[in-house]
Design a protein around this motif. Structure first.
Motif, mmCIF file in Angstrom:
data_model
loop_
_atom_site.group_PDB
_atom_site.id
_atom_site.type_symbol
_atom_site.label_atom_id
_atom_site.label_comp_id
_atom_site.label_asym_id
_atom_site.label_seq_id
_atom_site.Cartn_x
_atom_site.Cartn_y
_atom_site.Cartn_z
ATOM 1 N N ALA A 167 0.860 -1.184 0.000
ATOM 2 C CA ALA A 167 0.000 0.000 0.000
ATOM 3 C C ALA A 167 0.895 1.232 0.000
ATOM 4 O O ALA A 167 1.859 1.296 0.759
ATOM 5 C CB ALA A 167 -0.899 -0.005 1.224
ATOM 6 N N PHE A 168 0.587 2.191 -0.887
ATOM 7 C CA PHE A 168 1.349 3.440 -0.916
ATOM 8 C C PHE A 168 0.419 4.559 -0.486
ATOM 9 O O PHE A 168 -0.549 4.885 -1.165
ATOM 10 C CB PHE A 168 1.916 3.682 -2.311
ATOM 11 N N LEU A 169 0.757 5.150 0.667
ATOM 12 C CA LEU A 169 -0.164 6.072 1.305
ATOM 13 C C LEU A 169 0.496 7.405 1.623
ATOM 14 O O LEU A 169 1.711 7.493 1.777
ATOM 15 C CB LEU A 169 -0.690 5.454 2.608
ATOM 16 N N GLY A 170 -0.330 8.413 1.738
ATOM 17 C CA GLY A 170 0.139 9.704 2.207
ATOM 18 C C GLY A 170 -0.651 10.087 3.451
ATOM 19 O O GLY A 170 -1.724 9.564 3.693
ATOM 20 N N VAL A 171 -0.079 10.965 4.254
ATOM 21 C CA VAL A 171 -0.821 11.499 5.404
ATOM 22 C C VAL A 171 -0.570 12.996 5.460
ATOM 23 O O VAL A 171 0.287 13.527 4.757
ATOM 24 C CB VAL A 171 -0.369 10.884 6.742
ATOM 25 N N ASP A 172 -1.313 13.673 6.306
ATOM 26 C CA ASP A 172 -1.101 15.108 6.454
ATOM 27 C C ASP A 172 -0.088 15.415 7.546
ATOM 28 O O ASP A 172 0.554 16.440 7.533
ATOM 29 C CB ASP A 172 -2.432 15.798 6.740
ATOM 30 N N GLY A 173 0.018 14.488 8.489
ATOM 31 C CA GLY A 173 0.978 14.716 9.560
ATOM 32 C C GLY A 173 1.473 13.397 10.149
ATOM 33 O O GLY A 173 0.772 12.394 10.109
ATOM 34 N N ILE A 174 2.690 13.410 10.660
ATOM 35 C CA ILE A 174 3.230 12.204 11.310
ATOM 36 C C ILE A 174 4.207 12.641 12.392
ATOM 37 O O ILE A 174 5.041 13.530 12.176
ATOM 38 C CB ILE A 174 3.919 11.274 10.281
ATOM 39 N N LEU A 203 4.671 4.597 3.605
ATOM 40 C CA LEU A 203 4.173 5.956 3.802
ATOM 41 C C LEU A 203 5.075 6.923 3.022
ATOM 42 O O LEU A 203 6.272 7.016 3.281
ATOM 43 C CB LEU A 203 4.179 6.310 5.287
ATOM 44 N N LEU A 204 4.475 7.618 2.053
ATOM 45 C CA LEU A 204 5.225 8.594 1.260
ATOM 46 C C LEU A 204 5.055 9.950 1.915
ATOM 47 O O LEU A 204 3.955 10.486 1.971
ATOM 48 C CB LEU A 204 4.691 8.624 -0.179
ATOM 49 N N CYS A 205 6.154 10.533 2.363
ATOM 50 C CA CYS A 205 6.031 11.654 3.284
ATOM 51 C C CYS A 205 7.218 12.597 3.133
ATOM 52 O O CYS A 205 8.326 12.266 3.534
ATOM 53 C CB CYS A 205 5.993 11.076 4.696
ATOM 54 N N ASP A 206 6.974 13.771 2.540
ATOM 55 C CA ASP A 206 8.108 14.688 2.425
ATOM 56 C C ASP A 206 8.423 15.309 3.774
ATOM 57 O O ASP A 206 7.605 15.332 4.680
ATOM 58 C CB ASP A 206 7.864 15.747 1.340
ATOM 59 N N SER A 207 9.637 15.823 3.889
ATOM 60 C CA SER A 207 10.160 16.201 5.192
ATOM 61 C C SER A 207 9.333 17.282 5.882
ATOM 62 O O SER A 207 9.368 17.400 7.094
ATOM 63 C CB SER A 207 11.605 16.683 5.039
ATOM 64 N N SER A 208 8.572 18.040 5.105
ATOM 65 C CA SER A 208 7.784 19.107 5.722
ATOM 66 C C SER A 208 6.699 18.553 6.652
ATOM 67 O O SER A 208 6.175 19.273 7.490
ATOM 68 C CB SER A 208 7.150 19.983 4.642
ATOM 69 N N LYS A 209 6.367 17.275 6.460
ATOM 70 C CA LYS A 209 5.285 16.715 7.279
ATOM 71 C C LYS A 209 5.788 15.961 8.503
ATOM 72 O O LYS A 209 5.019 15.606 9.380
ATOM 73 C CB LYS A 209 4.436 15.769 6.423
ATOM 74 N N LEU A 210 7.087 15.724 8.542
ATOM 75 C CA LEU A 210 7.662 14.977 9.661
ATOM 76 C C LEU A 210 7.578 15.811 10.933
ATOM 77 O O LEU A 210 8.022 16.954 10.985
ATOM 78 C CB LEU A 210 9.127 14.625 9.377
ATOM 79 N N LEU A 227 8.891 3.931 5.771
ATOM 80 C CA LEU A 227 8.721 5.372 5.651
ATOM 81 C C LEU A 227 9.630 5.859 4.526
ATOM 82 O O LEU A 227 10.848 5.747 4.610
ATOM 83 C CB LEU A 227 9.098 6.054 6.972
ATOM 84 N N VAL A 228 9.029 6.394 3.473
ATOM 85 C CA VAL A 228 9.807 6.904 2.348
ATOM 86 C C VAL A 228 9.814 8.419 2.439
ATOM 87 O O VAL A 228 8.762 9.059 2.412
ATOM 88 C CB VAL A 228 9.204 6.474 0.995
#
Lengths: 248, 248
Positions: A167-174, A203-210, A227-228
Motif C-alpha cells: 500500500a502506498f499512502l500519504g498522510v497530512d501529519g506524522i 508511507l510517502l512523506c516529504d520532510s515538511s510533514k515529519l 517510511l519513504v
DNA sequence: TTAAATTTGTTCAAATATAATCATAAATAA
DNA sequence: TTATTTATGATTATATTTGAACAAATTTAA
C-alpha cells in the motif's frame, strides 16, 4: 534555440511529468525563467498546457484534479524523489493500493510501464494511469467532488475485499508522539483500511510533514512498515527505533 | 550552386536534424546567411518546412499535436433529443443508474442542475458531472481502459447493493424477436444488473438501433419499462403492445 | 488576520535575426 | 557585343527575442 523548439521540449516534459516548475524547466532548457514563463504563457493561450502558479501542468490533468491545482508546485522535486524511491520497490505482478494524496499521485509517472494492478480511490490516479501498462481497479462508493476521490463505508468494504502486496499512502501529519494524523476523517478511514489489507505499507512523506500533527490523530505509527522520505535527518532515527524501515 | 540544388540539401538537413539554424546552414552550404534566409522563406511558402526565428524546423514537429480531440459522435441531434425527453422524467431527490453508453453520456448536460444522486460505472459521466449539483456514486471494480468504464463481478455486486428509482441505459441492438443485444458481455452484465435493481428502467435508443441485433442476446424486452427514442415509426407499436411505455 | 517569501507582469536595454535597399557578379537574350 | 534579367552579397534599418530590474500580485507561514 527558438520558441518552437522549446515548445516541443516543454510539451514533452509536461506530458511526461504531468506537472512541472518553471525553475526546473529553465534549468533543463538552459534558459532563463522569464523566457520559460513567456513560453508557457503562449502555450497556455493555445490551450496546450495549463498554467499553474510556479509552473505548468498537462491540460488533461488540469480539467480533472481540482484539488491538486491548489497544491501545485510545492515540493515537486522532493515528491518526485520520494516517488522514484517508492517505485523501485514495486515489482512486476504486484498488486498495490494507492490513496488519494498529492504525493502518492506523483508516483503514477514512475509506474506507468510496470505490469501491475493498482487499486485506488483517486480519480486523478485513474486518469493518469488510463491506457498504460497498469491494470486499474477502482474503489467504488460516494464521490467527494473536492478531493476527486471516493470515500465512505462502501469504499472501505471494497478495500477489505482485497489483500494486496503493498500500500502506498500519504498522510497530512506524522510524529513520534501522536502517530499518523489527517485533516479529514474520510481520508483517515481509507488510509487505515488500506494499511490493514496490505502486506507492506509504505508511507510517502516529504520532510515538511515529519513531526507535524493535524487535528485528527487516527492511527499509531505501527501500521506503517516503510517510511519513504527525502531528508536524512536525525529525527528519522527515532522512527527507525520503532521498527520502521526508512527509505531515503 | 542553384536554388533547386540548395533546396534539396536544405530539406535533407532539416529532415535529419529536425531543427536547424540559419548560421549552421550557411556554413554547411558555404553560402551567406541571407541566401539561406531567402531559400527558407521560399520553402516555407511552399509548406516544405516551418520557419522559426533563427532557423527552420520540420513541418511535422511544428504542428500542434492534437492530443485531445472531441469525438464528433454520430446522431448527436437525435441523441440530444432523446436525452432531453429522458431528463424530463427525472425528479429532484431521485436516485438513478446511468450506464456507460454514448447516448446515456449525453444525458449529463441535461441533469447538471438537478438535485439527484447518480450511480454510474462510466468515467466520462463522472467527469461530466463533477462539481455540479449532482451527487455521484461511482461503481467500483475492474476498469476497462478502452471503454473508460468499470465492469466485472465486483461492479455487479456493487450495483446489487442499491435499489434506485430509475435506470437509464443504452444498448447496441434491440428487436421484438430477440430482445436486447450487446457487443460485449461485460456491458450486458451491467445493463442487466442495473435494470434488475431499478424501479423503472429507461432504454435510451436512437432509431438506428431499433430492429437491429448484435451478436450477444442477453435479455428480453420485458426488463425495460420505458423506451425513449426519436422516431415515431409504426415499428414502435409492436413494442407498445408488449407493454412498453414509449417516449418520443 | 498580517508579514514574509515567492511568483508574475512590466518596462527597458542589449543582442540577435530579419527585412529592405542597393551594388556587384553571373547568366541570359537580342 | 550590349542590355537585361537574375542571383548573390553587403550595408543599414527594423523587428524580434531575450534577460535584468523592479513593482504588483499571489501564496505561504506565522
Amino acid at each position: 534555440m527558438s520558441y518552437q523548439n522549446r515548445k516541443q521540449k516543454l510539451l514533452k516534459i509536461v506530458e511526461q511529468h504531468g506537472e512541472v516548475e518553471v525553475k526546473e524547466l529553465a534549468q533543463k532548457l538552459e534558459t532563463s525563467e522569464i523566457t520559460i514563463r513567456r513560453d508557457l504563457a503562449l502555450m497556455a493561450a493555445d490551450g496546450l498546457i495549463f498554467r499553474t502558479h510556479g509552473g505548468a501542468m498537462k491540460m488533461s490533468l488540469a480539467s480533472i484534479p481540482v484539488s491538486f491545482q491548489q497544491k501545485t508546485s510545492t515540493n515537486i522535486e522532493q515528491k518526485d524523489y520520494i516517488c522514484r524511491l517508492a517505485a523501485q520497490e514495486i515489482l512486476d505482478n504486484d498488486i498495490i493500493f494507492m490513496d488519494c494524496g498529492s504525493t502518492v499521485f506523483r508516483l503514477c509517472q514512475f509506474i506507468k510501464n510496470k505490469r501491475i494492478k493498482v487499486i485506488t480511490n483517486s480519480l486523478p490516479v485513474v486518469y493518469e494511469l488510463l491506457n498504460t501498462e497498469v491494470s486499474i481497479n477502482l474503489i467504488g462508493g460516494e464521490l467527494d467532488g473536492n478531493r476527486q476521490a471516493i470515500h465512505g463505508k462502501i469504499a472501505v468494504e471494497h478495500i477489505e475485499r482485497y489483500k494486496v502486496d503493498k500500500a502506498f499512502l500519504g498522510v497530512d501529519g506524522i510524529s513520534i508522539e501522536n502517530g499518523l494524523s489527517a485533516a479529514s476523517e474520510k481520508e483517515a478511514e481509507i488510509t487505515t483500511a488500506m494499511a490493514a489489507n496490505a502486506q507492506s505499507t509504505y508511507l510517502l512523506c516529504d520532510s515538511s510533514k515529519l513531526g507535524k500533527d493535524k487535528y485528527l490523530k487516527f492511527a499509531p505509527l505501527t501500521i506503517i512498515d516503510v517510511l519513504v522520505t527525502n531528508q536524512a535527518t536525525d529525527l528519522l532515527k527515532s522512527y527507525q527505533d520503532l521498527g520502521l524501515r526508512i527509505l531515503n
